[in-house]
Design a protein around this motif. Structure first.
Motif, short mmCIF file in Angstrom:
data_model
loop_
_atom_site.label_atom_id
_atom_site.label_comp_id
_atom_site.label_asym_id
_atom_site.label_seq_id
_atom_site.Cartn_x
_atom_site.Cartn_y
_atom_site.Cartn_z
N ILE A 195 18.75 0.51 8.54
CA ILE A 195 17.83 0.44 7.41
C ILE A 195 16.40 0.58 7.90
N GLY B 98 14.27 1.26 -0.27
CA GLY B 98 14.44 1.46 1.17
C GLY B 98 13.94 0.28 1.98
N ASN B 99 12.94 -0.40 1.43
CA ASN B 99 12.38 -1.54 2.14
C ASN B 99 12.94 -2.87 1.67
N ALA C 166 14.24 0.05 17.01
CA ALA C 166 13.44 0.21 18.23
C ALA C 166 13.52 -1.05 19.10
N PRO D 102 13.86 1.46 10.97
CA PRO D 102 13.71 2.02 12.31
C PRO D 102 12.95 1.10 13.26
N ARG D 103 12.11 0.21 12.72
CA ARG D 103 11.37 -0.70 13.61
C ARG D 103 12.31 -1.68 14.28
N LYS E 102 1.60 10.58 -4.88
CA LYS E 102 2.18 11.90 -4.66
C LYS E 102 2.71 12.51 -5.95
N ASP F 239 0.82 -1.22 0.00
CA ASP F 239 0.00 0.00 0.00
C ASP F 239 0.85 1.26 0.00
N TYR F 240 1.98 1.25 0.72
CA TYR F 240 2.75 2.50 0.80
C TYR F 240 3.39 2.86 -0.53
N LYS G 213 13.58 5.25 -3.96
CA LYS G 213 13.50 5.72 -2.58
C LYS G 213 12.57 4.84 -1.75
N HIS G 214 11.35 4.64 -2.24
CA HIS G 214 10.36 3.96 -1.40
C HIS G 214 10.51 2.44 -1.43
N ARG H 46 1.73 2.51 -3.34
CA ARG H 46 0.62 3.21 -3.98
C ARG H 46 0.52 4.64 -3.43
N THR H 47 0.71 4.78 -2.12
CA THR H 47 0.70 6.12 -1.53
C THR H 47 1.79 6.98 -2.18
N LYS I 93 3.12 6.61 -5.12
CA LYS I 93 2.74 6.94 -6.49
C LYS I 93 1.72 8.07 -6.51
N LYS J 125 11.63 7.58 -8.62
CA LYS J 125 11.77 7.91 -7.20
C LYS J 125 10.98 6.92 -6.34
#
Lengths: 308, 335
Positions: free
Chosen positions: A299, A225-226, A305, A301-302, A211, A203-204, A221-222, A206-207, A209, A217
């Motif tokens: 890489i 990164g994952n 934590a 942040p979860r 933008k 989903d992220y 980037k998105h 799609r989010t 895209k 990018k």
């Protein structure tokens, strides 16, 4: 984070003790008397007895094990039967060559495999994807020594572009690094593709895209990164393994590294060198894994934590 | 006032998902208009084609398998269907924005929320990195999150706050058209109320044309001006909110309202609509709703209903309201 690293380093201690114990048992169970192997068949009974006494080979296994562990705590891995030099010096003399080869191989592997994996995923079921994945399958299936020999025949003997053996210059590095890196690249390409395929359906993405930031990018980037976690995991494991010395490649290319040294020590039943080599391999492998785990935190942040 | 050009106009939109085994008719000839500052509720069951309609407007349909077969999508009179990806990217996030369904998965877990908001600002406005970051903080404040939290990652926020962040991203460049796809479905009721009132405030502030996709009629009553009831990829009833809520005509709309629990008569059983939504790859003949319709006659299986206008703004697609079909609605709740 510091606590986590410390904890992991402490956990290394039982691992090393266990590994040493297992190697001790295996070396003890394999046939062949080290004294006889080192001194040769012509050596007199007295000389052999003296050697056994001097090296403490007559002591029972638990005593030898404990003695080795205590020596290790004092920073000594014993002396080589063959060269009578400290094992640690022998290993350290060869480690840089192995390190160089492993680094070159993994860099080569990452540089070619990650882009192939990404493009294959983005153009799933295209010609590029099919060709790329068949090539990856071949890369995994091809034995490294065979590829090494093919490379030597083509680039050294036929074309005479690159040296066939030895180490030292950048030119010497190319063929062994490629021979070593190909299967690694194939693995990484496949894992990059499959995790990328999963990520671009998230989903992220799609989010991102929505933008209007453009496809490049979104991917770089998105999605990337994952995507690094599985890629780094596989690359880290491969790198760790290669640092233990890629026995066959070092042999084929007469690369004076740890792997070649370990192989020769095993055939000469030079127990202190075998043990020392394996202890070093264990430590290096564990440290690489620890580094990979630390990289995870940067890489994702979860994961960071969780370490706190 | 003469006929004003609506902010968003969708005309005869047809979308299909083409797979190897079947063609899924997701959106079948959908038309509607959303003027500036008004909100249209798009209501229907899961699989009715609401999200597909929304994604078509963003031109973010997963292609393949989705195909925009025909129709027009006009932003302020300009048809965007023939637009290239590059032209669309200039509009996405600035002219048209979308708030996605699931806040838990719609934010990138490895980027800070501030970055994710600033990104869309940097894309569409000529601002420096620092200005974009300041603006991102302002957007967070606008949706009721402290700007100091811009440097935090999505996993550090609750579901409701993530949805606010997504709304902040969607609104960062003051879009003229906002599509909210079930913005409150994943949230619990108290948070729902907060998010809804926030969206209402923002809509008024920026005079945005909004589509609110939901299957919650309560939410529709709360903020919509017009309602489109969608069934099997068609809008089967459309009208102003009063027209739909007080004077619904379609048997399906009746079913939707009938399936709501009645607060006055708590002991009463719920009245579900019998049956399931038809398989969109194998739609029934005639009226798509006839297999589940309690008033259906043989005629309903043969003829596809046309739009029947009951007023300038209220239409229904049901043979019972067409002249000379012989279909009648008797004994139901429909007035």
């Amino acid at each position: 984070m510091h606590r986590y690293i410390l904890k992991r380093l402490v956990q290394l201690i039982p691992v090393i003790l266990g590994v040493v114990l297992i190697i001790f048992l295996i070396m003890d169970l394999t046939p062949g008397d080290p004294a006889r192997m080192v001194l040769g068949n012509m050596a007199s009974e007295e000389a052999i007895a003296a050697f056994r006494e001097e090296q403490g080979l007559n002591d029972p296994l638990p005593i030898r094990y404990l003695r080795y562990v205590f020596d290790m705590l004092r920073g000594s891995l014993g002396t080589s039967y063959r060269s009578s030099r400290p094992v640690i010096d022998e290993l350290l003399a060869r480690f840089p060559a192995t390190m160089q080869l492993a680094s070159a191989s993994i860099i080569f592997a990452l540089v070619i495999s990650v882009p192939i994996g990404i493009v294959s995923a983005l153009k799933q079921n295209s010609l590029f994807d099919t060709v790329g994945m068949v090539a990856a399958l071949l890369g995994i299936a091809m034995p490294a020594f065979w590829l090494g020999l093919i490379l030597i025949i083509s680039f050294s003997l036929k074309l005479d572009w690159l040296p066939s053996s030895g180490s030292g210059s950048f030119k010497h590095l190319i063929l062994p690094a490629v021979a070593n890196g190909v299967s690694c690249a194939a693995n990484i390409a496949r894992i990059t593709r499959s995790s990328m395929l999963e990520i671009i359906r998230q989903d992220y993405i799609r989010t991102a895209k929505s933008k209007g930031i453009g496809k490049m990018k979104v991917v770089l980037k998105h999605a990337m990164g994952n995507c690094w976690i599985p890629v780094i995991t596989v690359a880290g494991l491969q790198f760790g393994t290669m640092l233990g010395g890629t026995v066959i490649i070092e042999n084929v290319f007469a690369w004076n590294g740890v792997g070649d040294f370990l192989l020769k020590s095993i055939s000469a039943k030079d127990t202190p060198c075998v043990l020392g080599g394996i202890v070093m391999f264990t430590v290096v492998f564990s440290v690489v894994n620890l580094l990979v785990d630390i990289v995870y935190a940067f890489i994702d942040p979860r994961i960071k934590a969780q370490y706190q | 006032m003469a006929h004003e050009i609506p902010e968003l106009k969708v005309e005869n939109l047809v979308v299909e998902y083409v797979t190897e085994d079947a063609v899924v008719h997701a959106v079948n000839d959908v038309s509607f208009e959303v003027p500036k500052g008004s909100t249209m509720g798009l209501v229907g069951e899961t699989g009715a084609g609401k999200t597909t309609t929304a994604l078509s407007i963003m031109k973010l349909l997963p292609d393949p398998p989705a195909k925009l077969v025909s129709g027009k999508i006009e932003f302020a009179g300009e048809d965007i269907v023939p637009y290239s990806e590059k032209q669309m990217d200039a509009l996405r996030g600035s002219t048209v924005s979308m708030v996605f369904q699931d806040p838990m998965t719609s934010l990138n877990p490895v980027l800070t929320v501030g970055d994710q908001i600033a990104e869309v600002i940097r894309r569409h406005q000529r601002v420096s990195k620092l200005e974009a970051r300041t603006k991102a903080k302002e957007m967070l404040e606008l949706v009721g999150i402290s700007g100091d939290r811009a440097g935090e990652y999505p996993h550090q926020f609750s579901g409701g706050m993530k949805q606010r962040v997504i709304i902040a991203i969607a609104l960062a460049c003051n879009p003229k058209i906002l599509i909210a796809d079930e913005p409150t479905t994943a949230l619990d009721v108290t948070i729902q109320a907060q998010v809804l009132s926030m969206m209402r405030d923002i809509k008024q502030k920026f005079d945005t044309a909004m589509i609110l996709i939901t299957h919650d009629l309560g939410v529709v009553a709360d903020i919509c001006d017009t309602v489109a009831i969608m069934y099997a990829g068609r809008i089967i009833e459309y009208g102003k909110i009063e027209e739909i809520f007080d004077d619904f005509k379609h048997p399906y709309t009746e079913g939707l309202f009938g399936s709501l629990p009645n607060l006055q008569k708590r002991h009463e059983k719920l009245k579900p609509i019998k049956g399931l939504m038809p398989d969109p790859s194998d739609l029934p003949t005639g009226c798509y709703f006839h297999p589940r319709c309690k008033y259906a006659t043989a005629e309903c299986a043969k003829r596809q209903p046309k739009k029947t206008y009951l007023s300038d703004t209220h239409y229904v697609e049901c043979l019972a309201y067409e002249e000379g079909t012989g279909v009648k609605i008797e004994g139901g709740d429909i007035k």
